[in-house]
Design a protein around this motif. Structure first.
Motif, mmCIF file in Angstrom:
data_model
loop_
_atom_site.group_PDB
_atom_site.id
_atom_site.type_symbol
_atom_site.label_atom_id
_atom_site.label_comp_id
_atom_site.label_asym_id
_atom_site.label_seq_id
_atom_site.Cartn_x
_atom_site.Cartn_y
_atom_site.Cartn_z
ATOM 1 N N LEU A 1 0.813 -1.228 0.000
ATOM 2 C CA LEU A 1 0.000 0.000 0.000
ATOM 3 C C LEU A 1 0.840 1.269 0.000
ATOM 4 O O LEU A 1 0.389 2.314 -0.460
ATOM 5 C CB LEU A 1 -0.933 0.008 1.213
ATOM 6 N N GLY A 2 2.039 1.197 0.549
ATOM 7 C CA GLY A 2 2.877 2.381 0.621
ATOM 8 C C GLY A 2 2.265 3.454 1.511
ATOM 9 O O GLY A 2 1.558 3.165 2.484
ATOM 10 N N ALA A 3 2.531 4.700 1.177
ATOM 11 C CA ALA A 3 1.940 5.826 1.916
ATOM 12 C C ALA A 3 0.543 6.057 1.372
ATOM 13 O O ALA A 3 0.263 7.008 0.649
ATOM 14 C CB ALA A 3 2.804 7.077 1.765
ATOM 15 N N THR A 4 -0.343 5.171 1.743
ATOM 16 C CA THR A 4 -1.666 5.106 1.133
ATOM 17 C C THR A 4 -2.644 6.102 1.741
ATOM 18 O O THR A 4 -2.336 6.815 2.691
ATOM 19 C CB THR A 4 -2.209 3.666 1.241
ATOM 20 N N HIS A 5 -3.821 6.124 1.184
ATOM 21 C CA HIS A 5 -4.905 6.985 1.653
ATOM 22 C C HIS A 5 -5.224 6.671 3.110
ATOM 23 O O HIS A 5 -5.360 5.512 3.495
ATOM 24 C CB HIS A 5 -6.140 6.729 0.775
#
Length: 497
Positions: A396-400
């Protein structure tokens, strides 16, 4: 100050815990039930004696599948919660508006608890508003006895209540910051352009907003037609919704987002419409001076799109064929080559679509808002780049929504909002709380987010577009999304079909 607060509607008795006063389940409007279903908010009625404010009010009905515990839902849901330092007097006020795609969420979720803001000397407020079909579907094109933007009217009424009554809880009515994330942040950008909200707040924070998620009545009708078809109602039968069982109303709504994406790829979720409450898109109203007296922080996350298009589960759009269809339907197919040029550098189609969704949905319109507001008052822009371990492992990484826990300083508990940070070392969590949360605290107190950061967060202007990047090592970038903005700025999708 004790736990008895005297509002213009009557006295409230709250709870005192560890130097913090709490008032829970405060009614800020008349219950929108019976004849008030699908009608705009009506002012709260006074009560006699002392009303207990010691437990959360009912949650609004939820119109999306969620893994979170829902609790008791009711149409009678227009309640707010307030946290304040024990001896608060003329303290800065921070009002949180929850997100959830205008379809889910409530102010009683544990990660919206205001204790840690109160510990910093701030009076913290969170309120419910109607969701989904009850709050944001537009039936006015079929029957003018329905009102549009009922959920928006709830938000305006809540802010009016705070402005008029917060002094009784130790808050300063002339130092109010409104803040929110996702649909809550979009609500913040909407309030910047809402004439009836003018003067109700002094500062605003928008975390990952969708400022363009405001449609015309005609565009909204495309979605509502899908809903009525799922419900088995003709347009002439829309009045039946006023007395229909809520479970039937809700069941059909669960299909609307998927059906909308299939029929109209790239169309926004059901949300506010342009009407007398929101007469213009946020950046258009701002450019005309609707929020001249307001200071603003606005920003997005580096990987917003991954939460919506992960593991081939697509929200909008679902792939390049959908992108092409979206452009054809909106008479801007000639933009396809420059869009390909921007995203073909990413190796996989899923990643390309994630980036398209992030840019079209969140980033570009946030820049439009920042550009407009920076001409009127102090504005700061950020990007959140850090991916906590759990989010990184899940691709997801730096996701919402990943930043919400550290922004509100609520990182411990159960549920998806906490899970992003669960395996992250304490020293890293502490750093982001010290950086982001304290920037929000400083902004609420002084109108400037600086004070705890290791480098200066410079003000934004439409020429340099200075952007503060929250990461393991903070940095500042100038105009980091220049190519993205120039590609998307003039592409208009579903503005009025």
């Amino acid at each position: 100050m004790g736990t008895i607060a005297e509002t213009k509607y009557g006295k409230l008795e709250g709870i005192k815990e560890n130097g913090i006063n709490k008032w829970l389940g405060i009614p800020y409007a008349k219950p929108p039930v019976g004849e008030l279903r699908f009608k705009r908010t009506v002012e709260c009625e006074p009560w006699n004696g002392v009303r207990y404010a010691k437990k959360h009010g009912s949650k609004p009905h939820q119109f999306a599948n969620t893994s979170e515990e829902v609790g008791i839902e009711s149409e009678d849901c227009l309640y707010m919660n307030i946290w304040a330092p024990e001896n608060a007097k003329n303290s800065p006020v921070f009002v949180w508006i929850y997100g959830g795609a205008y379809a889910m969420g409530s102010c009683s979720e544990a990660y919206y608890d205001g204790t840690n803001f109160a510990k910093e000397g701030i009076v913290y407020v969170a309120f419910n508003y109607r969701l989904g079909v009850l709050g944001f579907y537009d039936f006015t094109m079929y029957d003018d006895s329905f009102d549009s933007n009922c959920g928006v009217s709830d938000q305006i009424m809540a802010l009016k209540w705070v402005k008029e009554n917060i002094e009784a809880f130790g808050g300063d009515p002339n130092n109010i910051t409104i803040a929110g994330e996702s649909a809550g942040a979009a609500s913040v950008t909407n309030m910047l352009a809402v004439p009836k909200a003018k003067g109700l707040f002094n500062k605003a924070i928008a975390e990952s907003p969708l400022p363009g998620c405001v449609t015309s009545h005609n565009t909204a009708r495309l979605i509502t037609d899908i809903y009525l078809k799922r419900l088995g109602l003709e347009a002439s039968e829309v009045h039946k919704l006023k007395t229909m069982e809520l479970e039937d109303i809700k069941k059909a709504a669960l299909y609307v987002i998927d059906d909308t994406c299939s029929s109209y790829p790239g169309m926004y979720i059901p949300g506010p419409v342009l009407d007398d409450l929101i007469p213009r898109l946020p950046w258009e109203g701002i450019a005309l001076g609707s929020s001249k007296g307001v200071k603003l922080i606005i920003g997005t996350n580096h990987d917003e799109g991954t939460l919506f298009i992960n593991k081939n589960k697509s929200m909008l759009p679902g792939g390049w064929k959908d992108v092409e269809r979206m452009l054809r339907m909106n008479k801007c197919f000639d933009s396809l080559p420059k869009i390909h040029k921007l995203y073909d550098k990413f190796s996989e189609e899923m990643i390309q679509i994630q980036e398209i969704m992030k840019d079209r949905t969140f980033l570009v319109d946030s820049i439009k808002v920042a550009d407009a507001q920076s001409e009127k008052n102090d504005t700061w822009m950020y990007r959140f780049d850090y991916a906590p371990i759990s989010a990184k492992l899940n691709g997801l990484g730096a996701t919402h929504a990943v930043e919400v826990s550290v922004a509100l300083n609520n990182t411990k508990g159960e549920g998806i909002a906490y899970s992003f940070w669960r395996d992250t070392p304490e020293d890293i969590i502490k750093k982001f709380i010290e950086n982001m949360h304290m920037s929000w605290v400083n902004f609420a107190k002084t109108g400037d987010p600086n004070g705890n950061l290791d480098i200066e967060w410079k003000k934004y202007d439409s020429k340099s577009r200075t952007t503060f990047v929250f990461d393991e090592e903070n940095k500042v970038e100038n105009n980091p999304a220049k190519d993205i903005y120039e590609t998307w700025r003039d592409i208009k999708l579903y503005t009025d079909i």
